[in-house]
Enzyme design. Structure first.
Site, short mmCIF file in Angstrom:
data_model
loop_
_atom_site.label_atom_id
_atom_site.label_comp_id
_atom_site.label_asym_id
_atom_site.label_seq_id
_atom_site.Cartn_x
_atom_site.Cartn_y
_atom_site.Cartn_z
N ARG A 77 10.00 3.04 -2.83
CA ARG A 77 10.84 4.23 -3.12
C ARG A 77 11.74 4.05 -4.34
O ARG A 77 12.58 4.92 -4.60
CB ARG A 77 11.74 4.59 -1.93
CG ARG A 77 11.03 4.74 -0.61
CD ARG A 77 9.98 5.80 -0.66
NE ARG A 77 9.47 6.16 0.65
CZ ARG A 77 8.25 6.67 0.83
NH1 ARG A 77 7.44 6.84 -0.20
NH2 ARG A 77 7.85 7.01 2.02
N ASN A 107 3.52 5.86 -5.66
CA ASN A 107 4.15 7.18 -5.51
C ASN A 107 5.67 7.11 -5.47
O ASN A 107 6.32 7.70 -4.61
CB ASN A 107 3.58 7.92 -4.29
CG ASN A 107 3.79 7.18 -2.99
OD1 ASN A 107 4.03 5.98 -2.98
ND2 ASN A 107 3.73 7.89 -1.86
N HIS A 194 -6.79 5.56 -0.72
CA HIS A 194 -6.29 6.32 0.42
C HIS A 194 -7.41 7.30 0.72
O HIS A 194 -7.67 8.22 -0.05
CB HIS A 194 -5.00 7.07 0.06
CG HIS A 194 -4.49 7.90 1.20
ND1 HIS A 194 -3.32 7.61 1.85
CD2 HIS A 194 -5.01 8.97 1.84
CE1 HIS A 194 -3.14 8.48 2.84
NE2 HIS A 194 -4.16 9.33 2.84
N ASP A 328 1.96 -0.35 5.58
CA ASP A 328 2.15 0.98 4.99
C ASP A 328 3.60 1.43 5.22
O ASP A 328 3.87 2.57 5.63
CB ASP A 328 1.15 2.00 5.57
CG ASP A 328 1.16 3.29 4.75
OD1 ASP A 328 1.79 3.34 3.68
OD2 ASP A 328 0.53 4.27 5.20
N HIS A 332 11.43 7.23 5.29
CA HIS A 332 12.06 8.52 4.98
C HIS A 332 13.31 8.59 5.85
O HIS A 332 13.37 7.95 6.91
CB HIS A 332 11.16 9.68 5.35
CG HIS A 332 9.87 9.73 4.59
ND1 HIS A 332 9.79 10.18 3.30
CD2 HIS A 332 8.61 9.38 4.95
CE1 HIS A 332 8.52 10.12 2.88
NE2 HIS A 332 7.79 9.62 3.86
#
Ligand code: DOR
Ligand code: ZN
Length: 454
Positions: A77, A107, A194, A328, A332
């Site tokens: 993140r 990402n 993915h 993984d 959040h």
């Protein structure tokens, strides 16, 4: 030279390890524990091995000594989404779980798709003290640069990540023909997928559209219906066929969530495809039956499967059919998670319970512990091309974890990750990490702070 005695090996033998600097120098095993030596110092209190006087004798206290883990699938993140996690909190969480190195997914924000974005992320990662490598992301904007970036010696890249199905962030790439054309020989770096078929997901999505604004826990089951097992099967079939007939170099399927995918991978391998696959703990320990209790907290991609499918996947893991265990780790905030089905972000944290969950998985599947440990150490090191990591053997880095076999109850108040929650709260896990060392440096000790000392 420092000598560690009184350590249990996972197969029940006793282990003696000599370290020279941050490296393992010699390993000896014996059937019986060594006699108590009053000259020795307790291993948990030694801190960094390099700081010890030569010939110090270190007593592991009868705990189990294993190589530290390498998690090939985390979402740091950082940069851009640091309200969820940052490299410092990720490092502390990883060390708590017995992980000393991570491979981070692209990402972040900006996505890891350019030279500049790799360098910025690397600077932030380096400051945390954890060992790391990144997967480069691919999209229409950088497809013609990826091969140059992958061979650039200044960039800490371990491979390419292809989001063949869309997930958190907007990365998506499904033009496999072009991908094969632009990727020349690139130092053996792996291409990770993915694997979920976006067309099938989009089609299912329309069918369930009217339920997406519901918020109650049970409504989250539609997430598994939309991102169906068939969408994962179709995508994995397509990718494996492409690897066999067109690409012909190493690929890796991330977080397989169905038994059929594992079987497809085994068949492809038998036909000469260089393919490995990985499993995440949540796909083995939760099922769609858990939506009722946990709702958004177990929304992730690929999603949870039915109990029967979870049992089938556990059986294959127990037979040693899956190469790698990876978390993984996708944190959040709870404030983001508690939303309706459409808006609750997918992803669960996991890295801070890495070894604890690995051992739970070994117990549940019947996979011998030694084999489970290899899924978290040797196999990830091989995937990333790291030659000095993942084993307790002469010449390898002194990346060590001490495990206790006391049961450990997970409490949300103990969470180290910045997101501050875990879907495993209240679980009784069969083991705990007592301390972690990275190249001889103590990075976590439960007795000292419970939150890492690195
Ligand atoms: O559940 C997921 N969360 N799956 C992914 O593939 C991405 C991840 C995230 O970044 O949140
Ligand atoms: Zn992921």
């Amino acid at each position: 030279m420092v000598r560690i005695i009184n350590a249990k090996q996972i197969d029940g033998q006793w282990l003696e390890l000599s370290l020279q600097g941050g490296r393992v120098d010699a390993v000896q095993t014996s059937a019986a524990p060594p006699p108590v030596n009053p000259e020795s110092v307790p291993m948990t209190s030694v801190g960094d091995f390099a700081a010890l006087a030569p010939n110090t004798l270190v007593d592991a206290g009868g705990y189990t000594l294993v190589p530290a883990a390498i998690d090939v699938h985390v979402h740091s993140r950082d940069p851009g989404l640091t309200h969820k996690e940052d490299w410092q909190t990720l490092a502390r969480a990883a060390w708590h779980g017995g992980v000393i190195a991570v491979a981070d997914m692209p990402n972040t924000n900006p996505p890891t798709m350019t030279r500049e974005s790799v360098l910025v992320k690397a600077e932030r990662a380096r400051a945390s003290g954890i060992e790391f490598s990144f997967f480069l992301g691919v999209g229409l904007g950088n497809i013609h640069q990826i091969s140059g970036l992958l061979v650039d010696p200044e960039l800490p890249l371990c491979g390419l990540k292809v989001f063949y199905g869309r997930t958190t962030g907007e990365l998506l790439y499904d033009d496999l023909e072009t991908l094969a054309r632009v990727l020349p020989e690139h130092g053996g770096k792996v291409v990770v997928f993915h694997s979920e078929d976006q067309c099938m997901i989009d089609c299912n999505h329309q069918q369930y559209a009217r339920r997406l604004h519901e918020k109650d826990n049970a409504a989250f089951a539609v997430h598994s219906a939309i991102r169906s097992s068939e969408a994962a099967h179709l995508s994995t079939r397509t990718i494996l066929e492409w690897a066999r007939t067109v690409y012909k170099r190493p690929i890796h399927i991330a977080h397989v969530s169905t038994a059929l995918e594992v079987e497809l991978v085994a068949e492809a391998r038998a036909r000469g495809v260089q393919v490995t696959c990985e499993v995440a703990p949540h796909h083995l320990l939760f099922s769609t039956a858990d939506y009722e209790r946990l709702g958004p907290l177990v929304k992730m991609n690929p999603p949870l499967r039915s109990l029967a499918e979870v049992e089938a996947l556990n059986r294959l893991v127990g037979q040693g059919a899956v190469d790698i265990f990876a978390t993984d780790h996708a944190p959040h905030l709870l404030s983001e998670k508690y939303s309706d089905v459409a808006h609750s972000p997918s992803g669960v944290p996991g890295v801070e319970l890495f070894y604890q969950l690995l051992i739970a998985v070994s117990r549940r599947t019947g996979l011998p512990l030694a084999q489970a440990v290899r899924m978290a150490t040797e196999a990830p090191a091989a995937l990333l091309g790291w030659r000095h990591k993942g084993r307790l053997a002469p010449g390898y880095d002194a990346d060590l974890v001490l495990l206790s076999d006391e049961e450990h109850t997970v409490q949300s108040t103990d969470v180290v990750s910045k997101c501050g929650w875990t879907p495993y709260a209240g679980w009784h896990l069969p083991s705990d990490v007592v301390a972690t060392w990275n190249v001889g440096r103590q990075v976590y000790c439960r007795e000292k702070s419970g939150h890492g000392v690195g």
